[in-house]
Structures are given as structure tokens and as C-alpha cells.
Design an enzyme around this catalytic site. Structure first.
Site, PDB file in Angstrom:
ATOM      1  N   GLU A  39      -5.287  17.946  -5.164  1.00  0.00           N
ATOM      2  CA  GLU A  39      -5.103  16.575  -4.659  1.00  0.00           C
ATOM      3  C   GLU A  39      -3.643  16.215  -4.799  1.00  0.00           C
ATOM      4  OE1 GLU A  39      -7.917  14.083  -6.743  1.00  0.00           O
ATOM      5  OE2 GLU A  39      -9.607  14.912  -5.634  1.00  0.00           O
TER       6      GLU A  39
ATOM      7  N   HIS B 294      -4.934   1.938  -4.002  1.00  0.00           N
ATOM      8  CA  HIS B 294      -5.312   3.099  -3.197  1.00  0.00           C
ATOM      9  C   HIS B 294      -5.013   2.788  -1.740  1.00  0.00           C
ATOM     10  CE1 HIS B 294      -7.462   6.481  -1.571  1.00  0.00           C
ATOM     11  NE2 HIS B 294      -7.628   6.934  -2.793  1.00  0.00           N
TER      12      HIS B 294
ATOM     13  N   ARG C 161       0.478   8.297  -3.677  1.00  0.00           N
ATOM     14  CA  ARG C 161      -0.320   7.131  -3.274  1.00  0.00           C
ATOM     15  C   ARG C 161       0.490   5.856  -3.076  1.00  0.00           C
ATOM     16  NH1 ARG C 161      -5.581   7.723  -7.052  1.00  0.00           N
ATOM     17  NH2 ARG C 161      -6.061   9.665  -6.040  1.00  0.00           N
TER      18      ARG C 161
ATOM     19  N   HIS D 245      -6.980  -0.086  -7.222  1.00  0.00           N
ATOM     20  CA  HIS D 245      -7.809   1.084  -7.515  1.00  0.00           C
ATOM     21  C   HIS D 245      -7.877   1.393  -9.012  1.00  0.00           C
ATOM     22  CE1 HIS D 245      -9.815   4.843  -6.796  1.00  0.00           C
ATOM     23  NE2 HIS D 245      -8.805   5.576  -7.220  1.00  0.00           N
TER      24      HIS D 245
ATOM     25  N   ARG E  82      -0.750   6.944 -12.144  1.00  0.00           N
ATOM     26  CA  ARG E  82      -1.713   7.957 -12.586  1.00  0.00           C
ATOM     27  C   ARG E  82      -1.799   9.095 -11.567  1.00  0.00           C
ATOM     28  NH1 ARG E  82      -7.119   8.788 -11.323  1.00  0.00           N
ATOM     29  NH2 ARG E  82      -6.938   6.999  -9.942  1.00  0.00           N
TER      30      ARG E  82
HETATM   31  C1  SIN Z   1      -9.505   9.551  -4.354  1.00  0.00           C
HETATM   32  O1  SIN Z   1     -10.411  10.357  -4.230  1.00  0.00           O
HETATM   33  O2  SIN Z   1      -8.712   9.282  -3.462  1.00  0.00           O
HETATM   34  C2  SIN Z   1      -9.363   8.861  -5.674  1.00  0.00           C
HETATM   35  C3  SIN Z   1      -9.313   9.839  -6.773  1.00  0.00           C
HETATM   36  C4  SIN Z   1      -8.642   9.267  -7.991  1.00  0.00           C
HETATM   37  O3  SIN Z   1      -8.395   8.065  -8.033  1.00  0.00           O
HETATM   38  O4  SIN Z   1      -8.285  10.034  -8.903  1.00  0.00           O
END
Ligand code: SIN
Length: 556
Positions: free
Chosen positions: A124, A246, A295, A360, A395
């Protein structure tokens, strides 16, 4: 002058060695771990499964893969944290993380596997290695929550659970240490209404504070109750200005409030594009990674494009023909998101998904050391409620479930060392108490003013306006205690501290973006910690060292 929520006097009492407040990954893990230190009582605001954990679509990050290492995970976490992580806490997270995930698997959590039966590890944003374990495609939190609740239910008789209970305030003994909590139970029978749980130790794991803003991915219970309890009790709370928004949360109309459906970053990871209503991929050229930029960069990119075009949202294109997306792929890889899109009349294999940023994750919270200990003896915090320092200013994706696991287990270890030798503390009435309670209607106004002035894009002017509005709202006091009034009072307190921190931090760092101070400055390589002055009831804010080991504030 000690602040306390206006509430009736406790009408019932319960006793345990440890009381844990919250039933997400951190709360249940802490409760299971605290059994080694004696009896445990777990208090949760709604049902056990109603916290933020079960909504986590991303996975759990841990260096489990061939070629990966805790050092590499540490490096990625520090980079995301933008200079203000506590390196000691990060090292613990990444070195203890893999074993903590294995213990979770031993408890019964089932992660997605590859053809050879090993855990399928994905990547990710911000991770330079494949280290994210998922369950059910995009339902990792739900599976972890299921496994932990099942483990809790197997401890029949060892952990008592009180559900539908809002924690009100901390009870303290004559030395200022934690002695339990007061809480309000929406139940029937002997434990109905306001009561007191007397305990040697209190663990706050109430999750996040997403409801401070109009729109959030957090469930309705996320009103930051544990952080507000800690502040009123005199504990230190830090890093509140570092709120992660987010970028891709489904936009359900300008009037939508509260929890909104998350469209995981993993959808962009699979190749989905962000476009405006003219079909322009506006993130291209704004950052080398375009839609997969960090993000905060994507959230700002969307906000800026919304301002440039006057549109209330942007679009996510994850239709058949874009990268791997097909109806079958949607069903297999993102069943939860597919279901939530369909519920809102959007078929993501055919339609564009309207998206806008929403709150988020709170990277800050109750300041703790590496054992989860706060500045109040025997008061602990873990999970999103805590500020361990692992997240710094931003984070790293999928580090939060891991943090909840690792630091909750450490609390269990610390409790086991201390509680057997701790006399049961006797709660005392504070001398000079100021009961606080705001009208329930204050909640919506806090959310509105925070979204307008302390959201993704901030400036001295917007924060000043928000602080003025919060001061005005503080005069809307109420006499009749009930759930919405208590929640509104908690949110108002947290919003006030958050705005103060955001206004003081005259720089842009990680998820804290100041339009008037677009650069980071080394003089801000500090943590901003708040506490309520017992003499005046006012918030005192001070700069503190980044490492909890370097400060006097957090005491064992
Ligand atoms: C997401 O899946 O975009 C959020 C995952 C996270 O906040 O760690």
C-alpha cells in the site's frame, strides 16, 4: 479546578483489577493480555463489534515476507511520519509486530493466502515492500474483530463485559493515580444508569475521534471519549493536529454527515484513476506517483481541484477496462466496497464513483510511553486513543491495527509486573470540581466549524475563526445529562485542543497542512502536548521532546 462531565451520582458499583474501555483490536487485545494481572472488566460503548476495527478495509502491516525486514518497515514508517515519530516506539512496532500477527493467527484470524498456502502480502501507499496482510479481500478489520471477539467469548468467566456503556470520567485516588471510571449504562436491571467501576488500573482504548468533523470513515461511536476523559483527568494529550484525511471516501451529497463509505487506497493501488467531471486526471503532474502519492498529497490535490472547478467532489474511475477492473475482479478483490457502492446505486464496474476527502484517523491522542503508560499513574492508553509516537505526522497505511495489537500486549506485560504489588486504590472526591455539559446541538456545530476551518487545508485565519466559534459554543451549556450532551461536550473539548495545536504549529508537516506556512521547519521537530490546568480549567499547551524516553511528563 477539576473538570468532570455533569452526571448523576453513581447508583451502582463494580470491581475489577483492570478496567479496559473499548472493544476494538486494542481494547480486546488489552483485555486478553490483562488477565495475567488479575480480574478484567471490559466496557464498550455499543456492542463488542461496533468500534472502528471492523471497518478497516486496508490490512495489517508486518515484515513477514521473504526479503522484507523490520528495519525496512521502520524506515517506511519514519518517512511517512515526516520527522516526528518516536523512533523507540517505531522500533518496537516493527520488531514485535510479526510475532503479534502470528499470535493473532493462532487465536483464529484467517488471512488471505497465496496458492502455496502462505499469507498473501500486498503493498500500500508508502510501503516499499509487500507486507500488508488482508482478510476477505477488503474485510481485514471485520475478520480481526471476529477472531478477537471469539477469543474473548472463550474466556468465559475471566473477562466480564459491560456493553452499551459510555465512559464518563476517571476516578482517582488521593495520590492522583487512576482508581477506576464512572460510566453510564444504557441497560436494564442492576447496572442501569450511571455507575462506578473501581479498579487498580484503567486502559483507555475507545478508538478515534472522527465525529469531530462532518464526514468521517469512523463509526458513530468515535467521539473521542477516552481522550476527553484523559484530558479532564489531567493527563497529557499530544499530536492532535495530525489528523489523517482519507482522499477517497464516497461522496453522498453535501448534506451527508457522520460515517461515510471508504473506498480503499488499494482500489487506486490496483490502477483506479481520479478524474474531474471533464475526465481530466488532475493528479498527474501534481506528484510523480499521481493517484498513489501519499494520502495527504492526494487529499489536498482533490480539495484544490474541487476549489478550481467549483465541484463538490471528484470521481474515481475503477470501471471495467481501467487496469484489471472487471465485474469478477470487483467481486473477488473488493467485495465489501462493491456491496457498499451497490447499496448507494453505483455499479463501480460501470459507473464512476463520486469521492471527496473525509476524516479517517487521529495520529495523536493520549500521550504514552512505550509501555502504554500515560502521565497519570495506572492510566494506560492504546490504539487510536493513544499517542505512542509511532505515527508521527502521518500514519503509514495499515500500521494502525498493528499498533493496537503490539502496544495493547505491552500494557498486559506491564500490568502483570505491577498490579500484583499494587494496593487497591480508594477513589476520592476531588475538592474543587467544575461540572461541564454542553447542549446536544453543539455537536453538529462543532463538526461544521471544524470541517470549514480545521480540515484538510488550514490557515491562521481559518483556525482563528474556528477557535472563536468554539469559544462561542462553549457558552451553550446544558443541565440535563444524556448521551448526546456528553458526546457533544467531549467533541467540543477535543476540537478546542486540536485547533490550538494546529494554530500553534506554524508549518506544514505530514497530514497537518498550513496554507500560510507551506514548508516544514526544524524548530517544529517537537510534540505539542496539551493538558487542562487544574487551577483554571484552561488548556495548557507545551512543546515536548519526540521520544517519550526523553520527557518528564510521562511517568511510570
Ligand atoms: C485504506 O484501505 O485506504 C485505508 C487503510 C488504512 O487506513 O490503513
Amino acid at each position: 479546578m477539576v473538570q468532570r462531565l455533569r452526571a448523576p451520582r453513581p447508583g451502582w458499583r463494580a470491581y475489577a483489577d483492570t478496567v479496559v474501555v473499548g472493544s476494538g483490536v486494542a481494547g480486546i487485545t488489552a483485555a486478553l493480555a490483562a488477565r495475567q494481572a488479575g480480574s478484567v472488566l471490559l466496557v464498550t460503548k455499543a456492542r463488542l463489534q461496533d468500534g472502528s476495527t471492523r471497518w478497516a478495509q486496508g490490512g495489517i502491516a508486518a515484515a513477514l515476507g521473504v526479503g522484507d525486514s523490520p528495519e525496512a518497515h521502520m524506515q517506511d514508517t519514519l518517512v511517512a511520519g515526516a520527522g516526528v515519530c518516536d523512533p523507540d516506539a517505531v522500533r518496537i512496532l516493527v520488531t514485535e509486530g510479526p510475532a503479534a500477527v502470528r499470535r493473532l493467527i493462532a487465536l483464529g484470524a484467517e488471512f488471505d493466502k497465496t496458492a502455496d498456502g502462505s499469507i498473501a502480502l500486498g503493498r500500500e501507499g508508502g510501503h516499499l515492500a509487500d507486507r500488508i496482510a488482508h482478510a476477505g479481500g477488503d474485510a481485514t478489520g471485520k475478520e480481526i474483530s471476529r477472531a478477537l471477539i471469539a477469543a474473548l467469548e472463550h474466556t468465559i468467566g475471566e473477562i466480564e463485559v459491560i456493553d452499551h456503556a459510555l465512559v464518563l470520567d476517571l476516578l482517582k485516588d488521593a495520590d492522583g493515580g487512576a482508581a477506576g471510571v464512572t460510566l453510564h449504562v444504557m441497560g436494564e436491571g442492576a447496572r442501569d444508569g450511571v455507575g462506578a467501576v473501581h479498579a487498580k488500573a484503567v486502559v483507555l482504548a475507545t478508538g478515534g475521534m472522527g465525529q469531530v468533523f462532518d464526514a468521517t470513515t469512523n463509526p458513530s461511536v468515535a467521539t473521542g471519549d477516552g481522550v476527553a476523559v484523559a484530558l479532564r483527568a489531567g493527563a497529557e494529550v499530544a499530536d492532535l493536529e495530525f489528523v489523517q484525511f482519507h482522499p477517497t471516501v464516497m461522496w453522498l451529497g453535501g448534506a451527508a454527515r457522520g460515517q461515510q463509505p471508504l473506498i480503499s487506497e488499494a482500489v487506486r493501488g490496483e490502477g483506479a484513476h481520479l478524474v474531474d467531471s471533464a475526465g481530466v486526471r488532475f493528479m498527474v503532474g501534481r506528484h510523480p506517483l499521481a493517484e498513489l502519492a501519499p494520502r495527504d498529497v492526494v487529499a489536498k490535490g482533490i480539495m484544490r481541484r474541487m476549489a478550481e472547478t467549483g465541484e463538490p467532489h471528484m470521481w474515481l474511475d475503477a470501471r471495467t477496462g481501467v487496469a484489471e477492473f472487471s465485474e469478477q475482479f470487483w467481486r473477488q478483490r473488493f467485495p465489501t466496497i462493491l456491496e457498499s457502492c451497490l447499496q448507494h446505486g453505483i455499479d463501480p464496474a460501470k459507473d464512476l464513483i463520486p469521492v471527496a476527502p473525509a476524516e479517517h484517523y487521529a495520529s495523536g491522542g493520549v500521550r504514552t510511553d512505550i509501555w502504554g503508560r500515560t502521565s497519570i499513574p495506572r492510566l494506560y492508553a492504546c490504539g487510536e486513543t493513544a499517542c505512542t509516537g509511532v505515527h508521527g505526522a502521518n500514519r503509514l497505511a495499515s500500521n494502525s491495527l498493528l499498533e493496537g495489537l503490539v502496544f495493547a500486549e505491552r500494557i498486559g506485560t506491564d500490568l502483570a509486573k505491577r498490579l500484583p504489588w499494587t494496593e487497591t486504590p480508594v477513589p476520592v472526591e476531588a475538592g474543587d470540581v467544575h461540572d461541564v455539559l454542553l447542549e446536544p446541538g453543539v455537536m453538529a456545530e462543532v463538526q461544521h466549524t471544524m470541517t470549514a476551518g480545521a480540515g484538510v487545508l488550514r490557515s491562521a485565519q481559518s483556525l482563528d475563526r474556528t477557535a472563536g466559534e468554539l469559544e462561542r459554543l462553549a457558552t451553550r451549556t446544558a443541565d440535563a445529562p444524556h448521551l448526546e450532551a456528553w458526546e457533544a461536550t467531549n467533541l467540543h473539548l477535543l476540537a478546542s485542543a486540536l485547533v490550538k495545536g494546529a494554530a500553534l504549529r506554524n508549518e506544514t508537516r505530514g497530514s497537518h497542512w498550513r496554507e500560510d506556512f507551506p514548508d516544514s521547519a526544524d524548530r517544529w521537530l517537537v510534540r505539542l502536548a496539551h493538558r487542562l490546568d487544574p487551577a483554571t480549567g484552561q488548556l495548557i499547551t507545551e512543546k515536548q521532546p519526540l521520544r517519550s524516553a526523553d520527557m518528564d511528563g510521562v511517568k511510570p
